[in-house]
Design an enzyme around this catalytic site. Structure first.
Site, PDB file in Angstrom:
ATOM      1  N   ARG A  21       0.799  -1.236   0.000  1.00  0.00           N
ATOM      2  CA  ARG A  21       0.000   0.000   0.000  1.00  0.00           C
ATOM      3  C   ARG A  21       0.830   1.284   0.000  1.00  0.00           C
ATOM      4  NH1 ARG A  21      -4.129   0.368   4.338  1.00  0.00           N
ATOM      5  NH2 ARG A  21      -3.242  -1.414   5.415  1.00  0.00           N
ATOM      6  N   ASP A 108       7.852  -1.544  10.903  1.00  0.00           N
ATOM      7  CA  ASP A 108       6.939  -0.500  10.439  1.00  0.00           C
ATOM      8  C   ASP A 108       6.102   0.078  11.585  1.00  0.00           C
ATOM      9  OD1 ASP A 108       5.393  -2.723  10.842  1.00  0.00           O
ATOM     10  OD2 ASP A 108       4.533  -2.806   8.835  1.00  0.00           O
ATOM     11  N   ASN A 231       1.306   1.821   6.931  1.00  0.00           N
ATOM     12  CA  ASN A 231       0.945   1.002   5.777  1.00  0.00           C
ATOM     13  C   ASN A 231       0.857   1.824   4.503  1.00  0.00           C
ATOM     14  OD1 ASN A 231       0.622  -1.634   6.982  1.00  0.00           O
ATOM     15  ND2 ASN A 231      -1.102  -0.753   8.067  1.00  0.00           N
ATOM     16  N   ARG A 337      27.382  27.225   0.504  1.00  0.00           N
ATOM     17  CA  ARG A 337      27.560  25.839   0.040  1.00  0.00           C
ATOM     18  C   ARG A 337      28.707  25.122   0.767  1.00  0.00           C
ATOM     19  NH1 ARG A 337      28.176  26.276  -6.145  1.00  0.00           N
ATOM     20  NH2 ARG A 337      28.583  24.047  -5.834  1.00  0.00           N
ATOM     21  N   SER A 409      32.371  47.040  -7.424  1.00  0.00           N
ATOM     22  CA  SER A 409      31.231  46.282  -7.956  1.00  0.00           C
ATOM     23  C   SER A 409      31.489  45.764  -9.367  1.00  0.00           C
ATOM     24  CB  SER A 409      29.998  47.192  -7.996  1.00  0.00           C
ATOM     25  OG  SER A 409      29.662  47.545  -6.686  1.00  0.00           O
ATOM     26  N   ALA A 427      35.671  49.382  -9.830  1.00  0.00           N
ATOM     27  CA  ALA A 427      34.443  48.720 -10.304  1.00  0.00           C
ATOM     28  C   ALA A 427      34.537  48.371 -11.780  1.00  0.00           C
ATOM     29  CB  ALA A 427      33.245  49.641 -10.065  1.00  0.00           C
TER      30      ALA A 427
HETATM   31  C1  UD1 Z   1      -0.078  -8.515  12.642  1.00  0.00           C
HETATM   32  C2  UD1 Z   1      -0.627  -9.401  13.728  1.00  0.00           C
HETATM   33  C3  UD1 Z   1      -1.904  -8.786  14.287  1.00  0.00           C
HETATM   34  C4  UD1 Z   1      -1.649  -7.391  14.774  1.00  0.00           C
HETATM   35  C5  UD1 Z   1      -1.010  -6.548  13.676  1.00  0.00           C
HETATM   36  C6  UD1 Z   1      -0.569  -5.224  14.232  1.00  0.00           C
HETATM   37  C7  UD1 Z   1      -0.011 -11.694  13.177  1.00  0.00           C
HETATM   38  C8  UD1 Z   1      -0.468 -12.981  12.573  1.00  0.00           C
HETATM   39  N1  UD1 Z   1      -0.892 -10.689  13.172  1.00  0.00           N
HETATM   40  O1  UD1 Z   1      -1.020  -8.512  11.588  1.00  0.00           O
HETATM   41  O2  UD1 Z   1      -2.409  -9.595  15.349  1.00  0.00           O
HETATM   42  O3  UD1 Z   1      -2.861  -6.801  15.200  1.00  0.00           O
HETATM   43  O4  UD1 Z   1       0.153  -7.205  13.157  1.00  0.00           O
HETATM   44  O5  UD1 Z   1      -0.134  -4.415  13.171  1.00  0.00           O
HETATM   45  O6  UD1 Z   1       1.100 -11.617  13.649  1.00  0.00           O
HETATM   46  N2  UD1 Z   1       6.348  -9.604   8.355  1.00  0.00           N
HETATM   47  C9  UD1 Z   1       7.469 -10.287   7.969  1.00  0.00           C
HETATM   48  N3  UD1 Z   1       7.330 -11.465   7.292  1.00  0.00           N
HETATM   49  C10 UD1 Z   1       6.121 -11.997   6.994  1.00  0.00           C
HETATM   50  C11 UD1 Z   1       4.974 -11.285   7.399  1.00  0.00           C
HETATM   51  C12 UD1 Z   1       5.114 -10.085   8.085  1.00  0.00           C
HETATM   52  O7  UD1 Z   1       8.595  -9.846   8.211  1.00  0.00           O
HETATM   53  O8  UD1 Z   1       6.099 -13.070   6.400  1.00  0.00           O
HETATM   54  C13 UD1 Z   1       6.505  -8.341   9.080  1.00  0.00           C
HETATM   55  C14 UD1 Z   1       5.981  -7.149   8.306  1.00  0.00           C
HETATM   56  O9  UD1 Z   1       7.007  -6.565   7.525  1.00  0.00           O
HETATM   57  C15 UD1 Z   1       5.517  -6.218   9.407  1.00  0.00           C
HETATM   58  C16 UD1 Z   1       5.090  -7.166  10.517  1.00  0.00           C
HETATM   59  O10 UD1 Z   1       5.725  -8.399  10.251  1.00  0.00           O
HETATM   60  O11 UD1 Z   1       6.572  -5.424   9.909  1.00  0.00           O
HETATM   61  C17 UD1 Z   1       3.588  -7.346  10.575  1.00  0.00           C
HETATM   62  O12 UD1 Z   1       3.130  -7.831   9.365  1.00  0.00           O
HETATM   63  P1  UD1 Z   1       1.704  -7.456   8.802  1.00  0.00           P
HETATM   64  O13 UD1 Z   1       1.485  -8.183   7.545  1.00  0.00           O
HETATM   65  O14 UD1 Z   1       1.530  -6.001   8.828  1.00  0.00           O
HETATM   66  O15 UD1 Z   1       0.795  -8.122   9.949  1.00  0.00           O
HETATM   67  P2  UD1 Z   1      -0.738  -8.054  10.062  1.00  0.00           P
HETATM   68  O16 UD1 Z   1      -1.336  -9.102   9.213  1.00  0.00           O
HETATM   69  O17 UD1 Z   1      -1.186  -6.649   9.893  1.00  0.00           O
HETATM   70 CA    CA Z   2       0.149  -4.351   9.508  1.00  0.00          CA
END
Ligand code: UD1
Ligand code: CA
Length: 459
Positions: A21, A108, A231, A337, A409, A427
């Site tokens: 997104r 994030d 996001n 600069r 100048s 000048a």
């Molecule tokens: C997750 C939680 C949810 C919580 C929400 C808060 C789980 C199953 N769900 O959901 O309960 O309310 O966060 O924002 O944990 N990431 C990876 N590898 C992956 C998947 C995700 O590194 O395979 C990382 C993402 O980059 C991110 C974080 O994990 O930093 C969360 O991933 P995201 O997909 O946003 O989780 P949600 O489904 O929103």
């Molecule tokens: Ca998320």
């Protein structure tokens, strides 16, 4: 008294997601917040907790993330396919140390505070699985916290898997949690992807903890803002303003006068002395140091610079990689600069550009000039429209203007050239040879008058 051994901390930062997104080719965690990649904020918070180890799970964008962050205190672990938060944590299991507590952070969710994390970790050091949770007025999309009749947590259900009734729950999982590492390792082995998204949910460990009689507890952050996740670009902009407002607040607490705290942008580290005033719409980047009584006018951009005591930077000036002395006056509309050093009491006026030059104390360059690759002494006056011609098309050459010189100048100084001490340049001169000290030098066509000449007329 029994001395309780406090377990060391391992931190896992999940940062593999693409961030669809964001609609960007840049991996989400590299998008800048207050001038630094989001992930850098999380790592800085992680470091405040003095962990024995920090592991970052990266994926989308590949090595780009590790290269951009360039942190050698981090173990980078690749997750080739993003199969869920549980799958992500599984990738680091072999790096986690025995007899530690593991804290999970999200790359994030950049504003979480160290003191909040410390609370989460402290409870986990008592053997518990600890979740950072918040009450969301609009909980859509989040995992919901399930509690039994006694109020004890007994599970997390993801939004997509939740019943209508569970979706009414407002207490949500922020994703940030901590637990004894040995439990985490065994729970991860038992995860499956039997759910609405076909992913390995880290959140399934909560029900496992309950089944294993491991206490599950929660911590709430002081402010819900700490757990805002990013996001989209809209989320980014909202967090950016929150960080800037906090920075403005901190500066005012230190005594800095901000004409409007809502119109300040600090993308780096701004240090201020006493009685500093900053007008609206200024941007500070990198490391900027403002001395005592410095005044910065509206709409200035200042990057990696130090400004001495009592100096005034007037509106619309741009200063980059420069050192400005005390009691100077710069601007309006000045461009300073890289490689420029102004000594004390220097005046630089409108539409003056200075690059890679030292300007001695009490010298003035007040209007419409370019001074590049120059060494200018003390008490020098450089008149309007003076240009140092430093570039011959191949090489840059230096101009030296000694103490007390006066440059009339509209003069061009063709480098390499030296103007001697107390020399005067008339000048409108183009100076190609050294001008001796104390003398008047000039190079111009003589003025003549054609008497009786008639201006053409329109008929
Ligand atoms: C997750 C939680 C949810 C919580 C929400 C808060 C789980 C199953 N769900 O959901 O309960 O309310 O966060 O924002 O944990 N990431 C990876 N590898 C992956 C998947 C995700 O590194 O395979 C990382 C993402 O980059 C991110 C974080 O994990 O930093 C969360 O991933 P995201 O997909 O946003 O989780 P949600 O489904 O929103
Ligand atoms: Ca998320």
């Amino acid at each position: 008294m029994i001395q309780k051994h406090t377990q060391q901390l391992n931190i896992v930062v999940l940062a593999a997601g693409k961030g669809t997104r964001m609609r960007s080719d840049l991996p989400k965690v590299l998008h800048p917040l207050a001038g630094k990649p989001m992930l850098m904020h999380v790592l800085n918070t992680a470091r405040e907790l003095n962990p024995a180890k920090i592991c970052v799970v990266y994926g989308y964008g590949g090595d780009q993330v590790a290269q951009a962050i360039a942190a050698n205190d981090v173990v980078w672990v690749h997750q080739a396919e993003q199969k869920g938060t549980g799958h992500a944590v599984r990738q680091v299991v072999s790096h986690l140390q025995d007899d530690t507590v593991t804290l999970i952070l999200f790359g994030d969710v950049p504003l979480v505070q160290a003191h909040t994390c410390r609370q989460v970790v402290a409870q986990a050091q008592h053997g518990q699985l600890v979740l950072l949770t918040v009450d969301q007025p609009d909980p859509g999309g989040y995992g919901r916290i399930l509690r039994d009749a006694q109020g004890n947590i007994n599970g997390i259900v993801e939004h997509k898997d939740a019943s209508e009734q569970q979706r009414q729950i407002r207490e949500v999982n922020t994703g940030i949690m901590a637990m004894p590492t040995k439990h985490l390792v065994s729970w991860l082995q038992r995860l499956n992807c039997d759910n609405a998204q076909g992913e390995f949910y880290l959140t399934d460990i909560v029900a496992m903890a309950v089944a294993d009689d491991v206490a599950v507890s929660s911590v709430h952050p002081k402010s819900i803002a700490e757990v805002f996740g990013v996001n989209s670009k809209n989320d980014m902009a909202r967090l950016e303003r929150m960080v800037q407002i906090q920075t403005a607040h901190d500066l005012m607490e230190q005594g800095v006068s901000l004409i409007d705290p809502a119109r300040l942008d600090v993308r780096g580290d701004l240090q201020c002395g006493r009685d500093v005033t900053i007008d609206v719409n200024c941007v500070f980047e990198g490391k900027v140091i403002l001395g005592n009584n410095v005044v910065v006018g509206a709409n200035c951009v200042i990057r990696d610079a130090s400004i001495g005591d009592n100096t005034v930077i007037v509106a619309f000036s741009h200063i980059d990689n420069a050192s400005i002395g005390q009691q100077c006056r710069v601007g309006p509309y000045a461009r300073i600069r890289p490689g420029t050093e102004l000594a004390s009491g220097v005046h630089v006026g409108n539409f003056v550009e200075i690059k890679n030059s030292e300007i001695g104390s009490e010298s003035s360059i007040n209007h419409l000039s370019y001074v590049g690759d120059s060494t200018v002494g003390k008490d020098v006056n450089i008149g309007a429209g003076t240009i140092t011609c430093n570039y011959d098309g191949v090489k840059k050459h230096r101009t030296v203007i000694e103490d007390g010189a006066f440059i009339g100048s509209d003069t061009q100084l063709v480098a390499p050239v030296t103007i001697g001490k107390n020399a005067t340049i008339a000048a409108g001169s183009t100076i190609t040879k050294n001008a001796p000290a104390g003398e008047l030098s000039l190079s111009r066509g003589r003025q003549i008058t054609i008497s009786g000449w008639k201006r053409p007329k329109k008929y």
